[in-house]
Scaffold this active site. Structure first.
Site, PDB file in Angstrom:
ATOM      1  N   LEU A   1       0.879  -1.165   0.000  1.00 48.44           N
ATOM      2  CA  LEU A   1       0.000   0.000   0.000  1.00 48.44           C
ATOM      3  C   LEU A   1       0.916   1.215   0.000  1.00 48.44           C
ATOM      4  O   LEU A   1       1.861   1.282   0.791  1.00 48.44           O
ATOM      5  CB  LEU A   1      -0.909  -0.010   1.234  1.00 48.44           C
ATOM      6  CG  LEU A   1      -2.018   1.036   1.313  1.00 48.44           C
ATOM      7  CD1 LEU A   1      -3.003   0.896   0.156  1.00 48.44           C
ATOM      8  CD2 LEU A   1      -2.772   0.931   2.639  1.00 48.44           C
ATOM      9  N   ASP A   2       0.643   2.157  -0.905  1.00 49.25           N
ATOM     10  CA  ASP A   2       1.517   3.324  -1.038  1.00 49.25           C
ATOM     11  C   ASP A   2       1.735   4.024   0.305  1.00 49.25           C
ATOM     12  O   ASP A   2       0.849   4.039   1.168  1.00 49.25           O
ATOM     13  CB  ASP A   2       0.919   4.339  -2.014  1.00 49.25           C
ATOM     14  CG  ASP A   2       0.889   3.825  -3.440  1.00 49.25           C
ATOM     15  OD1 ASP A   2       1.700   2.939  -3.766  1.00 49.25           O
ATOM     16  OD2 ASP A   2       0.055   4.310  -4.222  1.00 49.25           O
ATOM     17  N   THR A   3       2.887   4.666   0.435  1.00 49.22           N
ATOM     18  CA  THR A   3       3.228   5.389   1.659  1.00 49.22           C
ATOM     19  C   THR A   3       2.193   6.461   1.980  1.00 49.22           C
ATOM     20  O   THR A   3       1.835   6.669   3.145  1.00 49.22           O
ATOM     21  CB  THR A   3       4.623   6.040   1.516  1.00 49.22           C
ATOM     22  OG1 THR A   3       5.563   5.022   1.157  1.00 49.22           O
ATOM     23  CG2 THR A   3       5.067   6.683   2.811  1.00 49.22           C
TER      24      THR A   3
END
Length: 197
Positions: free
Chosen positions: A41-43
Site C-alpha cells: 500500500l503506497d506510503t
C-alpha cells in the site's frame, strides 16, 4: 498453522520492515517476528495491509489467479457527477493501460475516520466528496491515476477491505491476528465477483 495480521496502516508508513527515506516502517508498529506483507500500500495511502507468516499464503493473496477484490474509500477534490462515475465504472485509460470495469459508488464520509496527519490539501472554494471503489486489479497508484483521469484528484485514499478482511474496529496504527482464515484458494471466480458487488 498459517497466521494472518490485519494492520490499519497510517499515512506516511512504508510497507516494509526496514526504515527508508525517513518514513516509519511496519517495524514501528508490529512486534511479532516472522510476518511479511502480502502486497503493498503506497506510503501516502492509509488502511488495510495483510501480513502473514506463511509464504504460500502470501503468494496466494498476491497472485493474479486468486485476486481478491479490494475496497477503497477515496476522498476527491470536487463532486463527480454520474457521467464521471460511469467513466470509472467502465474503465479509464491511464498511460498505456485501460482499467478493468469496477464498482464505483458515491458515499458519505465515514464518521469515525478522524483527520489525517498531515491534513489533506484544503481549498476554500472547492468542495470535496467521497467515493467507494471496489477493484479486482491493483496497478501502481491506480486509483490516484483513475480519479485524475476524470479530473477529480484524490486527496485521501483508505483501503477498507481486501476480500472478506476489513479494518472495521481497528484504529490507525493498530493490528490484530485473525483466528480463522478465509480459504482464498477455494474461492471460485464467481465468488470473487460476488465479493466485489
Amino acid at each position: 498453522m498459517s497466521r494472518l495480521i490485519l494492520f490499519n496502516k497510517p499515512y506516511g508508513v512504508i510497507c516494509q520492515f526496514t526504515p527508508e527515506g525517513g518514513h516509519r516502517s511496519l517495524k514501528d508498529f508490529i512486534s511479532m517476528p516472522g510476518f511479511y506483507p502480502a502486497g503493498r500500500l503506497d506510503t501516502d495511502s492509509e488502511g488495510l495491509v495483510l501480513l502473514t507468516d506463511d509464504g504460500k499464503l502470501q503468494n496466494k493473496i498476491s497472485a493474479p489467479e486468486f485476486k481478491l477484490p479490494k475496497t477503497y474509500w477515496v476522498q476527491v477534490e470536487g463532486i463527480p457527477d454520474e457521467a464521471a462515475l460511469n467513466m470509472l465504472r467502465q474503465g479509464v485509460r491511464i498511460r498505456d493501460y485501460r482499467t478493468l470495469p469496477a464498482r464505483i459508488d458515491p458515499m458519505v464520509e465515514p464518521f469515525y475516520l478522524g483527520s489525517r496527519t498531515p491534513p489533506i490539501r484544503y481549498r476554500k472554494n472547492i468542495p470535496t466528496s467521497w467515493i467507494c471503489m471496489i477493484l479486482n486489479e491493483g496497478k501502481n497508484r491506480q486509483i490516484r491515476r483513475m480519479t485524475a483521469a476524470i479530473m477529480f484528484p484524490t486527496l485521501r485514499l483508505i483501503r477498507y477491505a481486501i476480500g472478506p478482511y476489513t479494518i472495521q474496529g481497528i484504529s490507525p496504527g493498530e493490528w490484530r491476528v485473525v483466528d480463522e482464515l478465509f480459504p482464498i484458494d477455494k474461492i471460485r471466480l464467481n465468488d470473487r465477483n460476488k465479493l466485489a458487488k
